[in-house]
Design a protein around this motif. Structure first.
Motif, short mmCIF file in Angstrom:
data_model
loop_
_atom_site.label_atom_id
_atom_site.label_comp_id
_atom_site.label_asym_id
_atom_site.label_seq_id
_atom_site.Cartn_x
_atom_site.Cartn_y
_atom_site.Cartn_z
N ASP A 83 0.77 -1.16 -0.03
CA ASP A 83 0.04 -0.01 0.13
C ASP A 83 0.86 1.18 0.05
O ASP A 83 1.58 1.37 1.05
CB ASP A 83 -0.99 0.05 1.38
N GLY A 84 0.83 2.04 -1.02
CA GLY A 84 1.68 3.02 -1.39
C GLY A 84 1.36 4.55 -0.64
O GLY A 84 1.86 5.41 -0.93
N ASN A 85 0.09 4.35 -0.15
CA ASN A 85 -0.51 5.62 0.38
C ASN A 85 -0.74 5.69 1.88
O ASN A 85 -1.49 4.89 2.52
CB ASN A 85 -1.82 5.84 -0.37
N ALA A 86 0.14 6.58 2.47
CA ALA A 86 0.04 6.72 4.00
C ALA A 86 -1.03 7.52 4.39
O ALA A 86 -1.13 7.89 5.52
CB ALA A 86 1.51 7.38 4.42
N PHE A 87 -1.86 8.18 3.53
CA PHE A 87 -2.88 9.00 4.09
C PHE A 87 -4.21 8.50 4.17
O PHE A 87 -5.36 9.11 4.81
CB PHE A 87 -3.15 10.00 2.92
N ASP A 88 -4.46 7.22 3.76
CA ASP A 88 -5.81 6.70 3.88
C ASP A 88 -5.51 5.27 4.70
O ASP A 88 -4.39 4.70 5.19
CB ASP A 88 -6.51 6.35 2.83
N ALA A 89 -6.35 4.42 4.67
CA ALA A 89 -6.41 2.91 5.22
C ALA A 89 -5.27 2.28 4.84
O ALA A 89 -4.92 2.28 3.65
CB ALA A 89 -7.79 2.22 5.15
N ALA A 90 -4.77 1.47 5.74
CA ALA A 90 -3.47 0.55 5.36
C ALA A 90 -4.02 -0.90 5.17
O ALA A 90 -4.67 -1.53 6.00
CB ALA A 90 -2.63 0.68 6.77
N TYR A 91 -3.53 -1.44 4.00
CA TYR A 91 -3.94 -2.72 3.57
C TYR A 91 -2.54 -3.50 3.04
O TYR A 91 -1.49 -2.97 2.46
CB TYR A 91 -4.80 -2.65 1.92
N ASP A 92 -2.68 -5.01 3.46
CA ASP A 92 -1.26 -5.53 3.38
C ASP A 92 -1.52 -6.22 1.79
O ASP A 92 -2.40 -5.76 1.12
CB ASP A 92 -1.38 -6.91 4.41
N CYS A 93 -0.57 -7.12 1.55
CA CYS A 93 -0.34 -7.47 0.37
C CYS A 93 -1.55 -8.30 -0.13
O CYS A 93 -1.67 -8.84 -1.26
CB CYS A 93 1.12 -8.20 0.11
N SER A 94 -2.40 -9.00 0.79
CA SER A 94 -3.32 -9.86 0.50
C SER A 94 -4.78 -9.08 0.40
O SER A 94 -5.79 -9.74 0.21
CB SER A 94 -3.65 -10.93 1.57
N GLY A 95 -4.73 -7.71 0.56
CA GLY A 95 -5.69 -6.80 0.41
C GLY A 95 -6.37 -6.95 1.75
O GLY A 95 -7.85 -6.21 1.84
N ASN A 96 -6.26 -7.27 3.04
CA ASN A 96 -6.59 -7.22 4.25
C ASN A 96 -6.28 -5.84 4.72
O ASN A 96 -5.09 -5.22 4.75
CB ASN A 96 -6.30 -8.31 5.18
#
Length: 226
Positions: A83-96
């Motif tokens: 997830d390359g955006n530190a401004f919104d919700a954080a998602y791991d590489c599995s999309g969670n």
């Protein structure tokens, strides 16, 4: 005979003195590496910036008089920006979704550190070095600290070591930041002793880089497998 012995001895000395990587003109090792660019921006990104082979993470810019802190959460696996955006919700590489806000970077636990608590069994691990340099407009700086949640107290513990880089004028060179970015060095007994804990180990969870940006436009990180 003496000359022959001297030549053999000299070759042996040179062989043992030569490092695994040769240095380049910018101070970094010369060899294959994974490149990560952390970019400071004034205006928050609105796109999710997930699900691609990007090598960039966008964080808050701040300025030289007032630092702004972003979080880059760390998960275990091969090197990858989840997830390359530190401004919104954080998602791991599995999309969670793993946190309400922050970027996410995936990397292995590092076996190339003098850890007291080493990579846990079953953890994705590798031996590597991390090198960093500050780029972009001169005058900015950043302090990066590795943190995690203590399983005993439930409190966030940050390493007593950190990376502090300043974008000065002229050519910028790389610095070895392996220990600072792939472990936590902290005291758990009120300061009597200190221990180094490898990423994703010791029962600690929610590892992240605390990225306190004072106007640095670009931090370049390189990861070299050994």
């Amino acid at each position: 005979m003496q000359r022959t012995c001297f030549c053999v001895l000299l070759l042996l000395v040179l062989a043992f003195a030569t490092p695994g990587f040769t240095q380049t003109g910018n101070g970094a090792p010369n060899g294959a590496h994974y490149n990560l660019n952390i970019i400071g921006v004034e205006n928050p990104k609105t796109d999710p910036l997930t699900g691609s082979d990007r090598h960039t993470i966008f964080v808050a810019l701040g300025n030289k008089n007032s630092a702004v802190t972003s979080k880059i959460y760390l998960t275990q696996g091969d090197f990858q920006v989840c997830d390359g955006n530190a401004f919104d919700a954080a998602y791991d590489c599995s999309g969670n979704q793993i946190q309400s806000q922050g970027a996410v970077f995936q990397l292995p636990c590092n076996t190339n550190i003098p850890a007291d608590i080493t990579c846990a069994a079953g953890t994705v691990s590798a031996s590597y070095e991390v090198w960093a340099r500050a780029l972009g407009k001169p005058g900015g700086s950043v302090t990066v600290t590795t943190c995690a949640t203590d399983p005993t107290t439930g409190e966030v513990v940050c390493s007593s070591e950190n990376v502090m880089l300043v974008r000065g004028k002229g050519k910028q060179t790389f610095t070895n930041v392996t220990n600072e970015l792939t472990s936590i060095y902290a005291s758990f007994d009120g300061g009597l002793t200190y221990q180094r804990v490898a990423l994703f180990s010791g029962g600690f969870y929610d590892f992240f880089w605390q990225y306190a940006n004072s106007g640095l436009r670009l931090l370049q990180l390189r990861f070299y497998l050994l």
